[in-house]
Design an enzyme around this catalytic site. Structure first.
Site, PDB file in Angstrom:
ATOM      1  N   LYS A  22       4.188 -10.243  -7.128  1.00 31.39           N
ATOM      2  CA  LYS A  22       4.731  -8.920  -6.789  1.00 31.39           C
ATOM      3  C   LYS A  22       4.327  -8.509  -5.372  1.00 31.39           C
ATOM      4  O   LYS A  22       5.155  -8.037  -4.587  1.00 31.39           O
ATOM      5  CB  LYS A  22       4.208  -7.876  -7.795  1.00 31.39           C
ATOM      6  CG  LYS A  22       4.448  -6.436  -7.344  1.00 31.39           C
ATOM      7  CD  LYS A  22       3.816  -5.418  -8.268  1.00 31.39           C
ATOM      8  CE  LYS A  22       2.360  -5.160  -8.068  1.00 31.39           C
ATOM      9  NZ  LYS A  22       1.973  -4.074  -7.172  1.00 31.39           N
ATOM     10  N   ASN A  23       3.046  -8.681  -5.058  1.00 31.04           N
ATOM     11  CA  ASN A  23       2.574  -8.161  -3.773  1.00 31.04           C
ATOM     12  C   ASN A  23       2.984  -9.026  -2.576  1.00 31.04           C
ATOM     13  O   ASN A  23       2.778  -8.635  -1.424  1.00 31.04           O
ATOM     14  CB  ASN A  23       1.059  -7.931  -3.810  1.00 31.04           C
ATOM     15  CG  ASN A  23       0.725  -6.748  -4.710  1.00 31.04           C
ATOM     16  OD1 ASN A  23       1.610  -5.944  -5.057  1.00 31.04           O
ATOM     17  ND2 ASN A  23      -0.537  -6.636  -5.109  1.00 31.04           N
ATOM     18  N   ARG A  93       3.920   2.121  -3.609  1.00 35.36           N
ATOM     19  CA  ARG A  93       3.115   1.964  -2.404  1.00 35.36           C
ATOM     20  C   ARG A  93       3.904   1.230  -1.316  1.00 35.36           C
ATOM     21  O   ARG A  93       3.837   1.529  -0.144  1.00 35.36           O
ATOM     22  CB  ARG A  93       1.890   1.136  -2.799  1.00 35.36           C
ATOM     23  CG  ARG A  93       0.805   1.138  -1.771  1.00 35.36           C
ATOM     24  CD  ARG A  93       0.007   2.390  -1.898  1.00 35.36           C
ATOM     25  NE  ARG A  93      -0.734   2.662  -0.702  1.00 35.36           N
ATOM     26  CZ  ARG A  93      -0.995   3.879  -0.275  1.00 35.36           C
ATOM     27  NH1 ARG A  93      -0.561   4.927  -0.914  1.00 35.36           N
ATOM     28  NH2 ARG A  93      -1.687   4.053   0.813  1.00 35.36           N
ATOM     29  N   CYS A 117      -0.332   3.387  -7.469  1.00 32.11           N
ATOM     30  CA  CYS A 117      -1.346   3.666  -8.475  1.00 32.11           C
ATOM     31  C   CYS A 117      -2.405   4.607  -7.915  1.00 32.11           C
ATOM     32  O   CYS A 117      -2.807   4.485  -6.751  1.00 32.11           O
ATOM     33  CB  CYS A 117      -1.996   2.365  -8.927  1.00 32.11           C
ATOM     34  SG  CYS A 117      -0.919   1.370  -9.970  1.00 32.11           S
ATOM     35  N   ARG A 122      -6.488   5.901  -0.582  1.00 31.86           N
ATOM     36  CA  ARG A 122      -5.413   5.062  -0.044  1.00 31.86           C
ATOM     37  C   ARG A 122      -4.841   5.588   1.280  1.00 31.86           C
ATOM     38  O   ARG A 122      -3.649   5.928   1.390  1.00 31.86           O
ATOM     39  CB  ARG A 122      -4.324   4.851  -1.096  1.00 31.86           C
ATOM     40  CG  ARG A 122      -4.898   4.382  -2.414  1.00 31.86           C
ATOM     41  CD  ARG A 122      -3.886   3.793  -3.332  1.00 31.86           C
ATOM     42  NE  ARG A 122      -3.491   2.437  -2.953  1.00 31.86           N
ATOM     43  CZ  ARG A 122      -2.659   1.696  -3.676  1.00 31.86           C
ATOM     44  NH1 ARG A 122      -2.125   2.163  -4.750  1.00 31.86           N
ATOM     45  NH2 ARG A 122      -2.353   0.479  -3.273  1.00 31.86           N
ATOM     46  N   ASP A 305      -7.872  -6.125  -7.878  1.00 35.63           N
ATOM     47  CA  ASP A 305      -6.810  -6.073  -8.890  1.00 35.63           C
ATOM     48  C   ASP A 305      -7.190  -6.809 -10.181  1.00 35.63           C
ATOM     49  O   ASP A 305      -6.435  -6.779 -11.153  1.00 35.63           O
ATOM     50  CB  ASP A 305      -5.498  -6.657  -8.333  1.00 35.63           C
ATOM     51  CG  ASP A 305      -4.889  -5.754  -7.272  1.00 35.63           C
ATOM     52  OD1 ASP A 305      -5.343  -4.611  -7.118  1.00 35.63           O
ATOM     53  OD2 ASP A 305      -3.956  -6.208  -6.581  1.00 35.63           O
ATOM     54  N   ARG A 397       5.382  -2.023 -13.891  1.00 40.94           N
ATOM     55  CA  ARG A 397       5.534  -2.071 -12.429  1.00 40.94           C
ATOM     56  C   ARG A 397       5.224  -3.460 -11.894  1.00 40.94           C
ATOM     57  O   ARG A 397       5.738  -3.853 -10.849  1.00 40.94           O
ATOM     58  CB  ARG A 397       4.549  -1.105 -11.751  1.00 40.94           C
ATOM     59  CG  ARG A 397       4.830   0.336 -12.012  1.00 40.94           C
ATOM     60  CD  ARG A 397       3.769   1.166 -11.373  1.00 40.94           C
ATOM     61  NE  ARG A 397       3.929   1.054  -9.929  1.00 40.94           N
ATOM     62  CZ  ARG A 397       3.627   2.008  -9.083  1.00 40.94           C
ATOM     63  NH1 ARG A 397       3.144   3.140  -9.522  1.00 40.94           N
ATOM     64  NH2 ARG A 397       3.804   1.841  -7.805  1.00 40.94           N
TER      65      ARG A 397
HETATM   66  C1  EPZ Z   1      -2.569  -3.741  -1.635  1.00 43.30           C
HETATM   67  O1  EPZ Z   1      -2.668  -2.339  -1.535  1.00 43.30           O
HETATM   68  C2  EPZ Z   1      -1.994  -4.029  -3.001  1.00 43.30           C
HETATM   69  N1  EPZ Z   1      -0.699  -3.371  -3.113  1.00 43.30           N
HETATM   70  C3  EPZ Z   1      -2.938  -3.523  -4.083  1.00 43.30           C
HETATM   71  O2  EPZ Z   1      -2.430  -3.966  -5.322  1.00 43.30           O
HETATM   72  C4  EPZ Z   1      -4.323  -4.156  -3.886  1.00 43.30           C
HETATM   73  O3  EPZ Z   1      -5.222  -3.565  -4.800  1.00 43.30           O
HETATM   74  C5  EPZ Z   1      -4.818  -3.915  -2.464  1.00 43.30           C
HETATM   75  O4  EPZ Z   1      -3.835  -4.375  -1.506  1.00 43.30           O
HETATM   76  C6  EPZ Z   1      -6.127  -4.624  -2.154  1.00 43.30           C
HETATM   77  O5  EPZ Z   1      -5.994  -6.010  -2.364  1.00 43.30           O
HETATM   78  C7  EPZ Z   1       0.383  -3.967  -2.632  1.00 43.30           C
HETATM   79  O6  EPZ Z   1       0.330  -5.078  -2.094  1.00 43.30           O
HETATM   80  C8  EPZ Z   1       1.667  -3.246  -2.794  1.00 43.30           C
HETATM   81  P1  EPZ Z   1      -5.279  -1.992   1.387  1.00 43.30           P
HETATM   82  P2  EPZ Z   1      -2.896  -1.640  -0.110  1.00 43.30           P
HETATM   83  O7  EPZ Z   1      -4.551  -1.375   2.505  1.00 43.30           O
HETATM   84  O8  EPZ Z   1      -2.184  -2.448   0.911  1.00 43.30           O
HETATM   85  C9  EPZ Z   1      -8.380   1.343   2.916  1.00 43.30           C
HETATM   86  C10 EPZ Z   1      -1.743  -3.756  -7.550  1.00 43.30           C
HETATM   87  O9  EPZ Z   1      -2.333  -3.449  -8.615  1.00 43.30           O
HETATM   88  N2  EPZ Z   1      -7.383   1.664   3.956  1.00 43.30           N
HETATM   89  O10 EPZ Z   1      -5.717  -3.428   1.533  1.00 43.30           O
HETATM   90  O11 EPZ Z   1      -2.587  -0.205  -0.275  1.00 43.30           O
HETATM   91  C11 EPZ Z   1      -7.887   1.730   1.531  1.00 43.30           C
HETATM   92  O12 EPZ Z   1      -8.124   3.117   1.260  1.00 43.30           O
HETATM   93  C12 EPZ Z   1      -2.014  -2.967  -6.291  1.00 43.30           C
HETATM   94  O13 EPZ Z   1      -0.910  -4.668  -7.469  1.00 43.30           O
HETATM   95  C13 EPZ Z   1      -7.683   2.587   4.936  1.00 43.30           C
HETATM   96  O14 EPZ Z   1      -8.783   3.173   4.969  1.00 43.30           O
HETATM   97  O15 EPZ Z   1      -4.461  -1.855   0.037  1.00 43.30           O
HETATM   98  C14 EPZ Z   1      -8.694   0.802   0.659  1.00 43.30           C
HETATM   99  O16 EPZ Z   1      -9.980   1.334   0.466  1.00 43.30           O
HETATM  100  C15 EPZ Z   1      -2.917  -1.817  -6.516  1.00 43.30           C
HETATM  101  N3  EPZ Z   1      -6.743   2.853   5.899  1.00 43.30           N
HETATM  102  C16 EPZ Z   1      -8.823  -0.460   1.503  1.00 43.30           C
HETATM  103  O17 EPZ Z   1      -8.541  -0.062   2.846  1.00 43.30           O
HETATM  104  C17 EPZ Z   1      -5.527   2.245   5.916  1.00 43.30           C
HETATM  105  O18 EPZ Z   1      -4.721   2.534   6.798  1.00 43.30           O
HETATM  106  C18 EPZ Z   1      -7.870  -1.584   1.142  1.00 43.30           C
HETATM  107  O19 EPZ Z   1      -6.544  -1.095   1.065  1.00 43.30           O
HETATM  108  C19 EPZ Z   1      -5.226   1.295   4.915  1.00 43.30           C
HETATM  109  C20 EPZ Z   1      -6.180   1.017   3.945  1.00 43.30           C
END
Ligand code: EPZ
Length: 430
Positions: A22-23, A93, A117, A122, A305, A397
């Site tokens: 999915k991702n 997202r 989620c 986020r 995840d 989802r």
């Molecule tokens: C992706 O989310 C995945 N979603 C998530 O999967 C997954 O949990 C996550 O990556 C981590 O592996 C999709 O791919 C659609 P991040 P994403 O940006 O991209 C902080 C699932 O269950 N951050 O890597 O939103 C953020 O708050 C979902 O399939 C900032 O501070 O995750 C977090 O603490 C849930 N500023 C950390 O980084 C930013 O601009 C990692 O978030 C961006 C992120």
């Protein structure tokens, strides 16, 4: 409202075919609109998030032809709007991937602020920082992120935190910028690499994906491509843990074992046996589970995840385990549901202290998000008696035919949509 009704206690046994990730699918679908030529995507998971994204893409003029359940052709030569704000897109997202894709190709985009989620704050500051570094203006107004650039020019960008989404978004916009972009401290997840491979197959020049420095030489145009999405590491890991907690014997097929290393390492630590072939992993669990400690980390660390699924297993393991969540601050909401099944877990901030119990007992549970939802189903499969999981639209989802795949492995699980159907299930399973 639909629910999963489960009668626990049957070991899962057999083989399960893992679908496309999915991702990876989400950014790849979004990136498909970066060319006017036709793109053909294979191994696309048929889950709610990909379908919502496709619907939004159709809404701005992308032509979609579904060849079969898992393959689609897309053509974006007739995009007529750069504003994406339909009601559904706000729920996912990955809506923000349309920002990077549209900004790269058309130098402007307006997309509804992303949902997804509820697992933490986020933030999207790193996405915005990346777009601005490439020369775009970014504003948030009336629930939309608006971005526009006269010119997009390559830049040297240091990400303040490792972010999958920000790495992907900046990579997409930089692909069609002038000159070279270097992303430092980039995310290394398999889906980041898959998107880079897809963009390269369309004529992009991206090197270093899978390391923490990605180098992108901008190109003026992308062309059509045929591409197969990688298998879903988290779907595979979920079935592997389902095998562990039910004392089963499950082979996950069509996987890339390298992507599952952190997951199989933990299964070995808690007492499962693993057999690996080129594209399959067999998990056999016949002994009592042992405790361990886990900290979620960006890839190649243990994935956030998979945190709820391993917590469910550790709740049934001998001794005390500690699970530390370092990515999302609000990802232990499901623990109160597990406690209602008899788990002995204390959450302090971003740490869960787990004292293993002999068994869970069935209860009516509420899925608070996608992965937690799948973990509660696994808990129900291991529990004594009947478990009902509510709010399963979250699970849908990201998992295709979750209950059907589990049923093919011997689980007693059914999707029900009324009290009558639930009673019928209870009578059937005794
Ligand atoms: C992706 O989310 C995945 N979603 C998530 O999967 C997954 O949990 C996550 O990556 C981590 O592996 C999709 O791919 C659609 P991040 P994403 O940006 O991209 C902080 C699932 O269950 N951050 O890597 O939103 C953020 O708050 C979902 O399939 C900032 O501070 O995750 C977090 O603490 C849930 N500023 C950390 O980084 C930013 O601009 C990692 O978030 C961006 C992120």
């Amino acid at each position: 409202m639909e629910q999963y009704a489960i009668r626990g206690g049957s070991p899962l046994v057999g083989e399960v075919e893992i679908g496309g990730a999915k991702n990876a699918a989400l950014p790849i679908l979004a990136a498909s609109l970066m060319t006017d030529e036709t793109v053909h995507i294979e191994n696309m998971p048929d889950v709610r998030d990909t379908n919502v994204l496709l619907e939004a893409m159709r809404g701005i003029g992308v032509l979609e032809k579904r060849i079969d359940r898992h393959s689609v052709t897309l053509n974006a030569s007739q995009v007529h709007s750069l504003v994406v704000e339909d009601d559904n897109i706000k729920m996912i997202r990955a809506s923000y991937y349309l920002l990077g894709a549209l900004l790269g190709k058309y130098r402007q985009a307006q997309v509804a602020l992303p949902g997804g989620c509820d697992i933490g704050s986020r933030a999207i500051d790193q996405h915005i920082k990346g777009f601005r570094a490439l020369g775009a203006e970014v504003r948030i107004e009336h629930g939309l992120i608006k971005t526009r650039a006269e010119r997009l020019v390559g830049s040297h960008i240091y990400m303040d935190c490792v972010s999958v989404g920000a790495t992907i978004n900046v990579m997409m916009a930089a692909t069609l910028a002038e000159g070279q972009t270097i992303i430092e401290n980039s995310a290394k997840e398999p889906h980041v690499v898959d998107l880079a491979n897809f963009l390269n197959s369309m004529g992009a020049n991206i090197k270093g994906a899978g390391t923490d420095v990605i180098r992108i030489k901008g190109v003026s145009k992308l062309h059509g491509s045929e591409y197969t999405i990688i298998p879903d590491q988290i779907e595979a890991g979920t079935f592997m843990f389902a095998a562990a907690v039910t004392k089963g014997d499950v082979t996950v097929k069509n996987v890339i074992p390298k992507h599952l290393e952190s997951i199989s390492a933990k299964l070995l630590e808690i007492g499962c046996e693993i057999e690996e072939t080129d594209d399959a992993m067999r998990v056999v669990c016949s002994k009592p589970l042992r405790h361990t400690h886990v900290k979620t980390l960006p890839y190649p660390g243990f994935p956030t995840d998979m945190q709820p699924q391993i917590t469910v297993a550790l709740g049934l393991s001998s001794g005390t385990s500690i699970v530390t969540e370092t990515i999302f601050e609000n990802r232990f909401k499901y623990v109160e549901e597990l406690i209602r099944m008899g788990a002995d877990i204390k959450v302090e901030g971003t740490t869960a202290i787990i004292d293993g119990v002999e068994k869970y007992t069935g209860a009516t549970l509420y899925a608070p998000d996608l992965r937690a939802g799948s973990a509660l189903v696994i808990a129900g499969l291991a529990a004594e008696g009947i478990t009902v999981v509510d709010n399963i639209h979250y699970i849908e989802r990201g998992y295709e035919d979750f209950h059907l795949k589990l049923r093919a492995l011997g689980a007693q699980i059914e999707k029900v949509s009324s009290e009558r159907e639930l009673q019928k299930f209870k009578l059937k399973v005794g």
